[in-house]
Design a protein around this motif. Structure first.
Motif, mmCIF file in Angstrom:
data_model
loop_
_atom_site.group_PDB
_atom_site.id
_atom_site.type_symbol
_atom_site.label_atom_id
_atom_site.label_comp_id
_atom_site.label_asym_id
_atom_site.label_seq_id
_atom_site.Cartn_x
_atom_site.Cartn_y
_atom_site.Cartn_z
ATOM 1 N N LEU A 64 -37.598 3.593 37.793
ATOM 2 C CA LEU A 64 -38.193 4.191 36.588
ATOM 3 C C LEU A 64 -38.311 3.230 35.423
ATOM 4 O O LEU A 64 -38.861 3.595 34.383
ATOM 5 N N HIS A 65 -37.757 2.025 35.569
ATOM 6 C CA HIS A 65 -37.841 1.113 34.419
ATOM 7 C C HIS A 65 -37.687 -0.335 34.865
ATOM 8 O O HIS A 65 -36.594 -0.769 35.237
ATOM 9 N N VAL A 66 -38.780 -1.077 34.819
ATOM 10 C CA VAL A 66 -38.741 -2.485 35.222
ATOM 11 C C VAL A 66 -39.802 -3.247 34.418
ATOM 12 O O VAL A 66 -40.893 -2.723 34.181
ATOM 13 N N HIS A 67 -39.453 -4.460 33.985
ATOM 14 C CA HIS A 67 -40.389 -5.284 33.203
ATOM 15 C C HIS A 67 -41.011 -6.335 34.131
ATOM 16 O O HIS A 67 -40.348 -7.335 34.457
ATOM 17 N N ALA A 68 -42.263 -6.122 34.520
ATOM 18 C CA ALA A 68 -42.914 -7.044 35.451
ATOM 19 C C ALA A 68 -42.912 -8.499 34.946
ATOM 20 O O ALA A 68 -42.628 -9.417 35.725
ATOM 21 N N SER A 221 -40.493 4.128 26.853
ATOM 22 C CA SER A 221 -39.938 3.253 25.829
ATOM 23 C C SER A 221 -38.437 3.082 26.069
ATOM 24 O O SER A 221 -37.941 3.431 27.148
ATOM 25 N N HIS A 222 -37.755 2.501 25.076
ATOM 26 C CA HIS A 222 -36.314 2.272 25.153
ATOM 27 C C HIS A 222 -35.623 3.136 24.102
ATOM 28 O O HIS A 222 -36.117 3.259 22.990
ATOM 29 N N LEU A 223 -34.457 3.675 24.453
ATOM 30 C CA LEU A 223 -33.730 4.544 23.514
ATOM 31 C C LEU A 223 -32.221 4.282 23.578
ATOM 32 O O LEU A 223 -31.623 4.312 24.658
ATOM 33 N N ALA A 260 -35.683 4.601 28.611
ATOM 34 C CA ALA A 260 -34.695 3.773 29.303
ATOM 35 C C ALA A 260 -33.404 3.698 28.513
ATOM 36 O O ALA A 260 -33.424 3.679 27.279
ATOM 37 N N HIS A 261 -32.311 3.682 29.265
ATOM 38 C CA HIS A 261 -30.945 3.395 28.780
ATOM 39 C C HIS A 261 -30.137 4.595 28.282
ATOM 40 O O HIS A 261 -29.272 5.076 28.987
ATOM 41 N N VAL A 262 -30.348 5.025 27.025
ATOM 42 C CA VAL A 262 -29.582 6.160 26.474
ATOM 43 C C VAL A 262 -28.072 5.960 26.696
ATOM 44 O O VAL A 262 -27.391 6.782 27.303
ATOM 45 N N THR A 311 -34.124 -0.557 37.399
ATOM 46 C CA THR A 311 -33.481 -1.874 37.551
ATOM 47 C C THR A 311 -33.524 -2.645 36.234
ATOM 48 O O THR A 311 -32.714 -3.522 36.009
ATOM 49 N N ASP A 312 -34.519 -2.337 35.386
ATOM 50 C CA ASP A 312 -34.695 -3.036 34.115
ATOM 51 C C ASP A 312 -34.660 -4.549 34.270
ATOM 52 O O ASP A 312 -34.118 -5.247 33.411
ATOM 53 N N VAL A 313 -35.210 -5.062 35.363
ATOM 54 C CA VAL A 313 -35.389 -6.523 35.427
ATOM 55 C C VAL A 313 -36.148 -6.942 34.188
ATOM 56 O O VAL A 313 -37.104 -6.268 33.797
HETATM 57 FE FE FE Z 1 -36.165 -2.443 29.429
#
Ligand code: FE
Ligand code: GUN
Length: 421
Positions: A64-68, A221-223, A260-262, A311-313
């Motif tokens: 659900l969250h990865v930075h290509a 987004s990021h939270l 993402a995150h929380v 994974t938030d790579v």
């Molecule tokens: Fe991220």
């Protein structure tokens, strides 16, 4: 095409119940799963049988969250905390994606790794560059993957190489990209992507929220990732009651939103996320690497917040979702031991559920082998993990998840289509 697959099936019936069917049959009708059976009903007898005897067959994983654009430097800069890491690692690398040739080379690497990985569906960030993000989408779609990608929007507190001119221009660029991406791609769809509150002016947030509605696009987004980031948001938007409210004021918390995150939500924010139907992408590896903390996943789940894994790579060092599952379990044990003993650690079955059904819900009926679910499946050869003792399918799955480097994904189905040749 309709067919039947035979192998050692593992899938979730509920968060607590991981079902295994040794030598089971998985019936596929078009894009969909028609059910998992010990013995297939006779009405399917004429269908072609693909025999994966001795191999594990699992639902595809949803990242659900990865930075290509961060894939190319994964495993670097891991001694830094979030804001410094963004300034010293993420932003300089992402600036390079103004060069389409560079983007092409880097996104080829990302696409090849994603294609071979356990992930079948993803929500990914690109960079603020529309041409590079279109190229990324083209590659992911050609690879057979499904999900969403976002041209990142950012118009403040960013280096000049990675900062849009003003909110009006940024809104126009996002709209042009949404139109083009929406017309060109069917399996990888556009997702509105304000990077996070610190990089977006109020004027840009207002525009992006309107665009998400106008183009019926989801948003990511990021939270509440890091304590100094949360403090920064408080300074930037003193009128908001908290970080979640800072998004909610712009109408950005909806059932089509991934945050993402929380890691540090207030009680009221947890209730708000549950009420709005927002999906949280829990990214345990990233939260450890860049020293953010441990997200209170058990609390989120108890409050009825939707949760999947990311994974938030390259905050996370690997795109391997098996690793994300076991990282989520391990992080939750530390949370229980060190922070709150009333928050029971996640079981492996629960973390497996989050990576498949939990994340899958964001894409529709995705993430398990019940009838009517889209058929995303992994065929895993675990003979790289030999054992002198007899092991159940459940035990083999556990080892495959904890020791992914010793297993091979030999085939991967996305919405009924095999994507590895
Ligand atoms: Fe991220
Ligand atoms: N917050 C804003 N941008 C980023 C990013 O690229 N990675 C992570 N982990 N957090 C962010």
């Amino acid at each position: 095409m309709d067919f039947v697959m035979k192998g050692d099936l593992c899938y979730s019936d509920s968060p607590e119940c991981l079902t295994t069917l040794p030598g089971g049959y998985l019936v596929v009708e078009g894009k969909q799963c028609a059910g998992a059976y010990k013995t297939p009903p006779s009405r399917y007898a004429a269908l072609p049988l693909i025999d994966y005897e001795g191999k594990l067959i699992l639902p595809g994983m949803c990242d659900l969250h990865v930075h290509a654009p961060q894939f190319a430097y994964r495993g670097l800069g891991m001694d830094l905390e979030l804001i410094e890491w963004l300034n010293r690692r993420a932003f300089p690398e992402e600036s390079k994606y103004a060069d389409l040739a560079y983007a092409g080379r880097a996104y080829d690497l990302f696409m090849q790794a994603m294609r071979a990985s356990a992930t079948t569906r993803l929500c990914c960030f690109g960079t603020l560059h529309a041409p590079a993000t279109l190229l990324l989408m083209e590659k992911l779609e050609a690879a057979g993957l499904r999900g969403y990608a976002g041209k990142v929007s950012m118009d403040r507190n960013s280096p000049p190489t990675l900062c849009e001119l003003n909110a009006q221009q940024a809104g126009q660029d996002c709209e042009a990209w949404l139109k083009e991406a929406g017309e060109r791609f069917t399996r990888i769809r556009p997702m509105v992507t304000p990077r996070f509150i610190p990089s977006c002016t109020d004027a840009l947030m207002t525009r992006l929220s309107a665009l998400a509605r106008r183009y019926d696009a989801p948003l990511q987004s990021h939270l509440s990732e890091n304590r100094s980031e949360i403090e920064w948001v408080r300074e930037l938007l003193p009128e908001a009651s908290g970080y979640a409210d800072a998004y909610d004021r712009f109408g950005m918390l909806t059932p089509r939103t991934v945050m993402a995150h929380v890691v540090y939500p207030e009680e009221g924010e947890i209730a708000l996320l549950a009420e709005r139907g927002v999906t949280v992408a829990h990214c345990p590896a990233s939260n450890i690497n860049i020293r953010s903390g441990i997200a209170p996943v058990r609390k989120l789940l108890k409050a009825g917040v939707r949760v999947g894994l990311g994974t938030d790579v390259a905050g996370g060092q690997t795109i391997d979702m098996f690793r994300a599952i076991t990282d989520a379990v391990q992080a939750s044990k530390l949370y229980w031991r060190l922070i709150d003993e009333s928050s029971a650690p996640l079981t492996l079955a629960e973390a497996f559920y989050l990576a498949t059904v939990g994340g899958g819900a964001f894409f529709g009926k995705v993430g398990t082998f019940h009838p009517g679910y889209e058929l995303d499946a992994l065929v895993v050869d675990d003979t790289g993990l030999p054992h002198p003792q007899p092991l159940t399918v459940r035990e083999r799955l556990e080892r495959a998840l904890y020791l992914p480097g010793d297993c091979t994904i030999v085939q991967k189905y996305v919405a009924g289509v095999p994507i590895l040749s």
